[in-house]
Design a protein around this motif. Structure first.
Motif, PDB file in Angstrom:
ATOM      1  N   ALA A  46       0.828  -1.216   0.000  1.00  0.00           N
ATOM      2  CA  ALA A  46       0.000   0.000   0.000  1.00  0.00           C
ATOM      3  C   ALA A  46       0.861   1.264   0.000  1.00  0.00           C
ATOM      4  CB  ALA A  46      -0.937  -0.010   1.209  1.00  0.00           C
ATOM      5  N   SER A  50      -6.775 -12.440  10.136  1.00  0.00           N
ATOM      6  CA  SER A  50      -6.614 -12.192  11.579  1.00  0.00           C
ATOM      7  C   SER A  50      -6.689 -10.696  11.880  1.00  0.00           C
ATOM      8  CB  SER A  50      -5.295 -12.776  12.078  1.00  0.00           C
ATOM      9  OG  SER A  50      -4.190 -12.100  11.520  1.00  0.00           O
ATOM     10  N   THR A  51      -6.426  -9.862  10.884  1.00  0.00           N
ATOM     11  CA  THR A  51      -6.593  -8.414  11.021  1.00  0.00           C
ATOM     12  C   THR A  51      -8.072  -8.088  10.775  1.00  0.00           C
ATOM     13  OG1 THR A  51      -5.832  -8.399   8.726  1.00  0.00           O
ATOM     14  CG2 THR A  51      -4.266  -7.632  10.374  1.00  0.00           C
ATOM     15  N   GLY A  83     -11.990  -4.870   0.663  1.00  0.00           N
ATOM     16  CA  GLY A  83     -11.253  -4.575  -0.572  1.00  0.00           C
ATOM     17  C   GLY A  83      -9.770  -4.841  -0.408  1.00  0.00           C
ATOM     18  N   GLY A 100      -7.417 -17.048   6.120  1.00  0.00           N
ATOM     19  CA  GLY A 100      -7.491 -16.754   7.550  1.00  0.00           C
ATOM     20  C   GLY A 100      -8.492 -17.659   8.229  1.00  0.00           C
ATOM     21  N   HIS A 131      -0.387 -12.753  12.911  1.00  0.00           N
ATOM     22  CA  HIS A 131      -0.391 -12.224  14.274  1.00  0.00           C
ATOM     23  C   HIS A 131       0.632 -12.947  15.142  1.00  0.00           C
ATOM     24  CE1 HIS A 131      -3.731  -9.464  13.734  1.00  0.00           C
ATOM     25  NE2 HIS A 131      -3.418  -9.014  14.935  1.00  0.00           N
TER      26      HIS A 131
HETATM   27  C1  FAD Z   1      -0.308  -8.754  12.173  1.00  0.00           C
HETATM   28  C2  FAD Z   1      -0.849  -9.049  10.791  1.00  0.00           C
HETATM   29  C3  FAD Z   1      -1.679 -10.149  10.602  1.00  0.00           C
HETATM   30  C4  FAD Z   1      -2.166 -10.456   9.325  1.00  0.00           C
HETATM   31  N1  FAD Z   1      -2.969 -11.544   9.153  1.00  0.00           N
HETATM   32  C5  FAD Z   1      -3.418 -11.874   7.911  1.00  0.00           C
HETATM   33  C6  FAD Z   1      -4.240 -13.013   7.708  1.00  0.00           C
HETATM   34  O1  FAD Z   1      -4.670 -13.692   8.632  1.00  0.00           O
HETATM   35  N2  FAD Z   1      -4.564 -13.327   6.417  1.00  0.00           N
HETATM   36  C7  FAD Z   1      -4.184 -12.553   5.351  1.00  0.00           C
HETATM   37  O2  FAD Z   1      -4.511 -12.891   4.220  1.00  0.00           O
HETATM   38  N3  FAD Z   1      -3.464 -11.430   5.536  1.00  0.00           N
HETATM   39  C8  FAD Z   1      -3.072 -11.066   6.776  1.00  0.00           C
HETATM   40  N4  FAD Z   1      -2.329  -9.941   6.959  1.00  0.00           N
HETATM   41  C9  FAD Z   1      -2.126  -9.021   5.833  1.00  0.00           C
HETATM   42  C10 FAD Z   1      -3.251  -7.916   5.783  1.00  0.00           C
HETATM   43  O3  FAD Z   1      -3.628  -7.577   7.075  1.00  0.00           O
HETATM   44  C11 FAD Z   1      -4.483  -8.390   5.048  1.00  0.00           C
HETATM   45  O4  FAD Z   1      -4.187  -8.732   3.747  1.00  0.00           O
HETATM   46  C12 FAD Z   1      -5.590  -7.314   5.094  1.00  0.00           C
HETATM   47  O5  FAD Z   1      -6.812  -7.897   4.871  1.00  0.00           O
HETATM   48  C13 FAD Z   1      -5.343  -6.130   4.204  1.00  0.00           C
HETATM   49  O6  FAD Z   1      -6.449  -5.252   4.340  1.00  0.00           O
HETATM   50  P1  FAD Z   1      -6.264  -3.673   4.442  1.00  0.00           P
HETATM   51  O7  FAD Z   1      -7.601  -3.045   4.469  1.00  0.00           O
HETATM   52  O8  FAD Z   1      -5.381  -3.311   5.573  1.00  0.00           O
HETATM   53  O9  FAD Z   1      -5.552  -3.393   3.041  1.00  0.00           O
HETATM   54  P2  FAD Z   1      -4.297  -2.466   2.712  1.00  0.00           P
HETATM   55  O10 FAD Z   1      -3.107  -2.899   3.477  1.00  0.00           O
HETATM   56  O11 FAD Z   1      -4.686  -1.036   2.817  1.00  0.00           O
HETATM   57  O12 FAD Z   1      -4.092  -2.822   1.166  1.00  0.00           O
HETATM   58  C14 FAD Z   1      -3.595  -4.065   0.778  1.00  0.00           C
HETATM   59  C15 FAD Z   1      -3.316  -4.036  -0.734  1.00  0.00           C
HETATM   60  O13 FAD Z   1      -4.532  -3.959  -1.437  1.00  0.00           O
HETATM   61  C16 FAD Z   1      -4.626  -2.748  -2.204  1.00  0.00           C
HETATM   62  N5  FAD Z   1      -6.002  -2.274  -2.007  1.00  0.00           N
HETATM   63  C17 FAD Z   1      -6.584  -1.834  -0.865  1.00  0.00           C
HETATM   64  N6  FAD Z   1      -7.883  -1.588  -1.090  1.00  0.00           N
HETATM   65  C18 FAD Z   1      -8.116  -1.868  -2.388  1.00  0.00           C
HETATM   66  C19 FAD Z   1      -9.266  -1.816  -3.222  1.00  0.00           C
HETATM   67  N7  FAD Z   1     -10.458  -1.415  -2.760  1.00  0.00           N
HETATM   68  N8  FAD Z   1      -9.133  -2.200  -4.518  1.00  0.00           N
HETATM   69  C20 FAD Z   1      -7.952  -2.617  -5.017  1.00  0.00           C
HETATM   70  N9  FAD Z   1      -6.826  -2.669  -4.268  1.00  0.00           N
HETATM   71  C21 FAD Z   1      -6.917  -2.311  -2.972  1.00  0.00           C
HETATM   72  C22 FAD Z   1      -3.566  -1.829  -1.642  1.00  0.00           C
HETATM   73  O14 FAD Z   1      -3.049  -0.939  -2.629  1.00  0.00           O
HETATM   74  C23 FAD Z   1      -2.510  -2.824  -1.215  1.00  0.00           C
HETATM   75  O15 FAD Z   1      -1.755  -3.193  -2.330  1.00  0.00           O
HETATM   76  C24 FAD Z   1      -1.821  -9.624   8.218  1.00  0.00           C
HETATM   77  C25 FAD Z   1      -1.009  -8.502   8.431  1.00  0.00           C
HETATM   78  C26 FAD Z   1      -0.522  -8.215   9.690  1.00  0.00           C
HETATM   79  C27 FAD Z   1       0.337  -6.993   9.867  1.00  0.00           C
END
Ligand code: FAD
Length: 427
Positions: free
Chosen positions: A88, A140-141, A147, A156, A314
């Motif tokens: 991101a 887990s987040t 999206g 997850g 996590h």
């Molecule tokens: C502690 C921790 C635990 C995690 N656990 C998991 C887990 O259990 N499973 C898992 O799969 N991931 C996990 N993740 C990764 C992340 O949290 C997930 O992928 C989460 O769902 C991303 O959502 P977000 O809203 O924060 O997206 P962002 O981080 O804001 O975006 C993620 C990506 O998607 C793009 N994006 C965002 N919104 C859109 C949209 N509407 N259209 C097109 N592109 C978009 C962004 O440009 C970026 O490239 C974890 C991360 C951390 C730090």
């Protein structure tokens, strides 16, 4: 100049509350969880949004993209910024579109929910429950957006039974291209939605998502402990084969358990196996654990949220909070459980966290002391030689077997190459 003009045009479109050039807002919109990786912390180029837009509806999103296209300004979409590959971070600066205000639940029916891209899983799960259903898969987040999960995540809670996001859990998407006449494009079913899964927003921006729901079950949290990792792995395999399967099943080395707190349910010095299971299989799961030499420590009806917060990445987060000198690899494959002993010897001070996935089989996090990038890369090769698959969380580029599909979709929906530049590797 084009960015200044864009900011002013966006203010006309969204009002002054819908756009910001404030430095604090731009910095917040330009970060994610890439700092989880010592490699990315050292190497990821810093990007800083010039302007941040906050559309409230899919229609506003489309107009923002038209404006960015006309001025050829790079665009990075953003949910809650919890992605951990720098995906991101706007490497080419430009416009960040923060979708967290575009977050309505639009429709719930039997087996599905349609929501705007910025809806969080906390809100979606609560809405599903009110309709007597569960969201099939969520990360887990739980505060992250649907999206962002579709575009940046994979699996997850729910993945033992329902698989990854792209395994039939996304029923439809409305996506917006980055073109002169950008408008909502309806994409239905597996084939049409696949080019947008784990694409980091490079092939189009998700405006709404229709995700799969399943009839709600009576979930409860099972905490068990084992002396030996292999016994927990075998017990986990049998628990995953119960009907219904667990919503989540995780196994941790004692070196991770010590950072989880709650020693009554996760005793220190023991391997912990935990699962979110249906109340109807509690006694069957208990019998499996006992037969495999384990101990049932607790059945906690309101413990599912805790177990989700100890799953997937996590586990890395919790370890690194206490021991920042550690790093992680996302691992899977037969070698992970069949050659565990050898896999543990590849990298220094290895600790293992496993999560059950569809198969049933295991994926997880291999954590180790970080002795520099060269040693880590050599370790990845060593693990692959043992049949352990490694998805490296230490690169900001997209690397998976569907990148060709994403690239050809991007060529049509993002002809000027403005969407999240720097993430899609050259052909
Ligand atoms: C502690 C921790 C635990 C995690 N656990 C998991 C887990 O259990 N499973 C898992 O799969 N991931 C996990 N993740 C990764 C992340 O949290 C997930 O992928 C989460 O769902 C991303 O959502 P977000 O809203 O924060 O997206 P962002 O981080 O804001 O975006 C993620 C990506 O998607 C793009 N994006 C965002 N919104 C859109 C949209 N509407 N259209 C097109 N592109 C978009 C962004 O440009 C970026 O490239 C974890 C991360 C951390 C730090």
């Amino acid at each position: 100049m084009s960015v200044v003009e864009l900011a002013s045009e966006l203010e006309d479109l969204l009002g002054s509350v819908g756009v910001s050039v404030d430095e604090r807002v731009r910095r917040t919109a330009s970060t994610d969880w890439a700092h989880m990786s010592p490699v990315l912390s050292a190497k990821l180029p810093a990007g800083l949004a010039d302007v941040v837009a906050f559309p409230r509806t899919p229609e506003e999103l489309a107009r923002v993209l038209q404006a960015a296209y006309r001025r050829r300004v790079p665009v990075t979409p953003r949910g809650k910024g919890t992605g951990n590959y720098g995906q991101a971070i706007p490497l080419a600066d430009g416009l960040v579109i923060d979708l967290t205000r575009c977050r309505r639940i639009l429709e719930i029916g039997d087996g599905y929910m349609k929501a705007e891209a910025g809806a969080t899983f906390v809100v979606m799960e609560a809405a599903a429950h009110r309709a007597g259903q569960d969201v099939c898969v969520f990360p887990s987040t739980v505060g992250s957006t649907v999206g962002g999960f579709i575009s940046g995540g994979s699996g997850g809670t729910g993945s033992v039974e329902h698989g990854r996001t792209w395994d039939g859990n996304i029923l439809a998407l409305d996506v917006v291209p980055c073109t002169e006449d950008a408008d909502l494009l309806a994409r239905k079913g597996f084939e049409e939605t696949l080019p947008f899964c784990h694409a980091f927003g490079t092939s189009g921006i998700v405006a709404t998502a229709t995700v799969r729901l399943a009839p709600a079950r009576q979930w409860t949290a099972l905490f068990t402990s084992f002396e030996h990792f292999a016994d927990a792995v075998e017990a986990g395999r049998q628990i995953m084969a119960l009907d219904p399967p667990p919503r989540l099943l995780s196994i941790d080395d004692p070196g991770l358990v010590e950072h989880y707190g709650d020693p009554a349910a996760m005793p220190l010095g023991k391997v912990s196996l935990r699962a979110i299971i249906d109340t109807s299989v509690v006694s069957d799961a208990g019998a499996v654990v006992t037969a495999a030499g384990g101990t049932v420590e607790e059945v906690r009806p309101k413990g599912a949220g805790l177990l989700t917060s100890l799953s997937f990445n996590h586990s890395t987060y919790r370890l690194r909070k206490a021991r920042p000198e550690f790093t992680h690899l996302q691992v899977g494959g037969a070698g992970l459980v069949e050659r565990t002993r050898e896999a543990r010897e590849v990298l220094p001070e290895t600790l293992l966290h496993l999560d059950g996935v569809q198969g049933p089989s295991y994926a997880g996090m291999l954590m180790c002391r970080y002795d520099g990038e060269a040693a880590l890369l050599a370790g990845i090769r060593g693990l692959e030689g043992l049949g352990v698959t490694v998805s490296s969380p230490h690169t900001w580029e997209l690397h998976h077997d569907r990148v060709g599909l994403i690239r050809s979709t991007a060529a049509r929906l993002d002809p000027a190459g403005l969407l999240n530049p720097g993430k899609l590797p050259a052909a």
